[in-house]
Design a protein around this motif. Structure first.
Motif, PDB file in Angstrom:
ATOM      1  N   CYS A 143      40.639  23.400  47.494  1.00 11.76           N
ATOM      2  CA  CYS A 143      40.409  23.951  46.148  1.00 11.76           C
ATOM      3  C   CYS A 143      39.140  24.800  46.105  1.00 11.76           C
ATOM      4  CB  CYS A 143      40.303  22.817  45.126  1.00 11.76           C
ATOM      5  SG  CYS A 143      41.869  22.057  44.674  1.00 11.76           S
ATOM      6  N   LEU A 144      38.079  24.300  46.719  1.00 13.03           N
ATOM      7  CA  LEU A 144      36.814  25.040  46.722  1.00 13.03           C
ATOM      8  C   LEU A 144      36.950  26.354  47.488  1.00 13.03           C
ATOM      9  CD1 LEU A 144      34.347  22.072  47.369  1.00 13.03           C
ATOM     10  CD2 LEU A 144      34.483  23.437  45.278  1.00 13.03           C
ATOM     11  N   ALA A 145      37.590  26.299  48.667  1.00 18.45           N
ATOM     12  CA  ALA A 145      37.773  27.514  49.461  1.00 18.45           C
ATOM     13  C   ALA A 145      38.740  28.474  48.777  1.00 18.45           C
ATOM     14  CB  ALA A 145      38.293  27.157  50.857  1.00 18.45           C
ATOM     15  N   PHE A 146      39.738  27.935  48.087  1.00 15.48           N
ATOM     16  CA  PHE A 146      40.678  28.746  47.326  1.00 15.48           C
ATOM     17  C   PHE A 146      39.935  29.561  46.270  1.00 15.48           C
ATOM     18  CE2 PHE A 146      43.570  29.574  43.864  1.00 15.48           C
ATOM     19  CZ  PHE A 146      44.785  29.851  44.458  1.00 15.48           C
ATOM     20  N   ALA A 147      39.067  28.883  45.512  1.00 19.15           N
ATOM     21  CA  ALA A 147      38.266  29.576  44.498  1.00 19.15           C
ATOM     22  C   ALA A 147      37.335  30.590  45.154  1.00 19.15           C
ATOM     23  CB  ALA A 147      37.465  28.565  43.690  1.00 19.15           C
ATOM     24  N   GLY A 148      36.744  30.218  46.297  1.00 19.35           N
ATOM     25  CA  GLY A 148      35.851  31.127  47.003  1.00 19.35           C
ATOM     26  C   GLY A 148      36.567  32.379  47.487  1.00 19.35           C
ATOM     27  N   GLY A 149      37.777  32.198  48.017  1.00 18.83           N
ATOM     28  CA  GLY A 149      38.555  33.342  48.493  1.00 18.83           C
ATOM     29  C   GLY A 149      38.918  34.298  47.371  1.00 18.83           C
ATOM     30  N   THR A 150      39.326  33.755  46.233  1.00 16.85           N
ATOM     31  CA  THR A 150      39.686  34.618  45.110  1.00 16.85           C
ATOM     32  C   THR A 150      38.468  35.375  44.585  1.00 16.85           C
ATOM     33  OG1 THR A 150      39.406  32.786  43.533  1.00 16.85           O
ATOM     34  CG2 THR A 150      41.615  33.159  44.379  1.00 16.85           C
ATOM     35  N   MET A 151      37.341  34.670  44.472  1.00 16.50           N
ATOM     36  CA  MET A 151      36.126  35.328  43.982  1.00 16.50           C
ATOM     37  C   MET A 151      35.656  36.414  44.943  1.00 16.50           C
ATOM     38  SD  MET A 151      33.699  32.455  42.220  1.00 16.50           S
ATOM     39  CE  MET A 151      34.167  31.647  40.688  1.00 16.50           C
ATOM     40  N   LEU A 152      35.709  36.130  46.237  1.00 12.92           N
ATOM     41  CA  LEU A 152      35.251  37.103  47.227  1.00 12.92           C
ATOM     42  C   LEU A 152      36.099  38.365  47.168  1.00 12.92           C
ATOM     43  CD1 LEU A 152      33.097  37.292  49.433  1.00 12.92           C
ATOM     44  CD2 LEU A 152      34.789  36.424  51.064  1.00 12.92           C
ATOM     45  N   TYR A 153      37.391  38.193  47.012  1.00 16.09           N
ATOM     46  CA  TYR A 153      38.298  39.334  46.915  1.00 16.09           C
ATOM     47  C   TYR A 153      38.011  40.148  45.655  1.00 16.09           C
ATOM     48  CZ  TYR A 153      42.650  42.018  46.926  1.00 16.09           C
ATOM     49  OH  TYR A 153      43.570  43.030  46.933  1.00 16.09           O
ATOM     50  N   ILE A 154      37.784  39.463  44.540  1.00 16.02           N
ATOM     51  CA  ILE A 154      37.524  40.143  43.270  1.00 16.02           C
ATOM     52  C   ILE A 154      36.224  40.938  43.333  1.00 16.02           C
ATOM     53  CG2 ILE A 154      36.970  39.784  40.826  1.00 16.02           C
ATOM     54  CD1 ILE A 154      38.790  37.268  41.018  1.00 16.02           C
ATOM     55  N   ILE A 155      35.196  40.351  43.964  1.00 11.23           N
ATOM     56  CA  ILE A 155      33.912  41.042  44.093  1.00 11.23           C
ATOM     57  C   ILE A 155      34.094  42.372  44.823  1.00 11.23           C
ATOM     58  CG2 ILE A 155      31.630  40.971  45.178  1.00 11.23           C
ATOM     59  CD1 ILE A 155      31.787  37.873  44.813  1.00 11.23           C
ATOM     60  N   CYS A 156      34.812  42.324  45.942  1.00 13.58           N
ATOM     61  CA  CYS A 156      34.970  43.508  46.789  1.00 13.58           C
ATOM     62  C   CYS A 156      35.949  44.523  46.198  1.00 13.58           C
ATOM     63  CB  CYS A 156      35.456  43.099  48.182  1.00 13.58           C
ATOM     64  SG  CYS A 156      34.316  42.018  49.069  1.00 13.58           S
ATOM     65  N   ASP A 157      37.012  44.034  45.589  1.00 15.47           N
ATOM     66  CA  ASP A 157      38.099  44.921  45.169  1.00 15.47           C
ATOM     67  C   ASP A 157      37.982  45.376  43.718  1.00 15.47           C
ATOM     68  OD1 ASP A 157      40.671  46.150  45.974  1.00 15.47           O
ATOM     69  OD2 ASP A 157      41.486  44.899  44.366  1.00 15.47           O
ATOM     70  N   GLU A 158      37.296  44.590  42.884  1.00 17.67           N
ATOM     71  CA  GLU A 158      37.284  44.889  41.451  1.00 17.67           C
ATOM     72  C   GLU A 158      35.865  45.096  40.894  1.00 17.67           C
ATOM     73  OE1 GLU A 158      39.987  45.186  39.580  1.00 17.67           O
ATOM     74  OE2 GLU A 158      41.531  44.443  40.939  1.00 17.67           O
ATOM     75  N   ILE A 159      35.005  44.097  41.081  1.00 17.74           N
ATOM     76  CA  ILE A 159      33.709  44.111  40.391  1.00 17.74           C
ATOM     77  C   ILE A 159      32.823  45.279  40.835  1.00 17.74           C
ATOM     78  CG2 ILE A 159      31.571  42.852  39.969  1.00 17.74           C
ATOM     79  CD1 ILE A 159      33.930  41.618  38.548  1.00 17.74           C
ATOM     80  N   ILE A 160      32.586  45.405  42.133  1.00 18.42           N
ATOM     81  CA  ILE A 160      31.687  46.446  42.630  1.00 18.42           C
ATOM     82  C   ILE A 160      32.226  47.850  42.348  1.00 18.42           C
ATOM     83  CG2 ILE A 160      30.615  47.429  44.699  1.00 18.42           C
ATOM     84  CD1 ILE A 160      30.386  44.605  45.807  1.00 18.42           C
ATOM     85  N   PRO A 161      33.503  48.138  42.664  1.00 18.94           N
ATOM     86  CA  PRO A 161      34.016  49.486  42.340  1.00 18.94           C
ATOM     87  C   PRO A 161      33.963  49.803  40.852  1.00 18.94           C
ATOM     88  CG  PRO A 161      35.471  48.379  43.903  1.00 18.94           C
ATOM     89  CD  PRO A 161      34.496  47.352  43.422  1.00 18.94           C
ATOM     90  N   ASN A 162      34.319  48.835  39.997  1.00 21.24           N
ATOM     91  CA  ASN A 162      34.293  49.093  38.558  1.00 21.24           C
ATOM     92  C   ASN A 162      32.873  49.320  38.051  1.00 21.24           C
ATOM     93  OD1 ASN A 162      37.047  48.836  38.393  1.00 21.24           O
ATOM     94  ND2 ASN A 162      37.029  46.752  37.575  1.00 21.24           N
TER      95      ASN A 162
END
Length: 236
Positions: free
Chosen positions: A191-210
């Motif tokens: 569960c912890l790694a699942f949340a970490g993986g989703t957050m890491l992907y969002i940071i790289c793919d969504e947050i920084i570019p936006n």
């Protein structure tokens, strides 16, 4: 049974109040491209700290390398699956970011609830302090979800509602943690790694570019670094 009900209610309050306060703070934030770019960067930096110094290390300690990698892969896989199916639902990239981020924060809050529920039974002296600590660190998570919603002109009432709802899994986790006393370390690790993986992907793919798309200056980068430092202050 009455004691378990009280523990569950405590988990719900900790989760919903913490993220709700983050949503409330966002309502009073000035709207400008420069400010919103900075806040998105701040959100990304804080999320990166959670992933690198909280979620993934704890996942590794509880379940080892392979279960951590499995959780990360499942998290990223889910995000890709969700992205492929929500593009037609959300035209705005910020609404899509918020939806995906809500999933990752909700998953992250569940194992925290497990820890909280178990602490009331096995380490009762720690439970009140742990409750306060969780409530405080849920505030920037609520803010992280609220900023993309605010950018997309979501009304303050709905913004508050959405940020509070992602705190509910903390109560669910507290109930299960209190009910079984001890939970599977392997499942918590995933569960912890699942949340970490989703957050890491969002940071790289969504947050920084936006963040960069709103303002081309250094504001988002400075915000990113400051967000990381805020994480250090809150957790240490």
């Amino acid at each position: 049974m009455k004691e378990i009900g009280i523990i569950t209610m405590c988990g719900i309050i900790v989760g919903m109040v913490g993220t709700g306060i983050g949503g409330l703070i966002s309502v009073f934030i000035k709207e400008s491209h420069r400010v919103l770019s900075f806040l998105l960067g701040l959100t990304g930096g804080f999320m990166l700290f959670i992933v690198t110094f909280h979620l993934l290390p704890e996942s590794f300690i509880l379940g080892g390398l392979y279960f951590s990698i499995l959780g990360i892969a499942l998290g990223i896989g889910l995000i890709i699956l969700v992205e492929n199916n929500i593009n037609r639902l959300f035209k705005s990239p910020n609404m899509k970011s918020s939806f995906i981020l809500a999933i990752s924060i909700a998953v992250h809050n569940f194992p925290e609830g497990l820890a909280l529920g178990s602490s009331f039974l096995t380490m009762s002296d720690l439970a009140p302090m742990l409750s306060v600590a969780m409530l405080l660190h849920n505030i920037p998570e609520g803010l992280a979800l609220a900023i993309p919603l605010k950018i997309n002109k979501v009304t303050p009432n709905k913004l508050m509602l959405y940020t509070m709802l992602i705190g509910i899994p903390t109560g669910i986790g507290a109930f299960i943690g209190a009910w079984v006393g001890m939970f599977s370390n392997m499942l918590i690790s995933i569960c912890l790694a699942f949340a970490g993986g989703t957050m890491l992907y969002i940071i790289c793919d969504e947050i920084i570019p936006n963040a960069k798309s709103y303002h081309k200056g250094r504001g988002s980068s400075i915000g990113f670094v400051l967000g990381f430092i805020v994480g250090m202050i809150l957790y240490f």
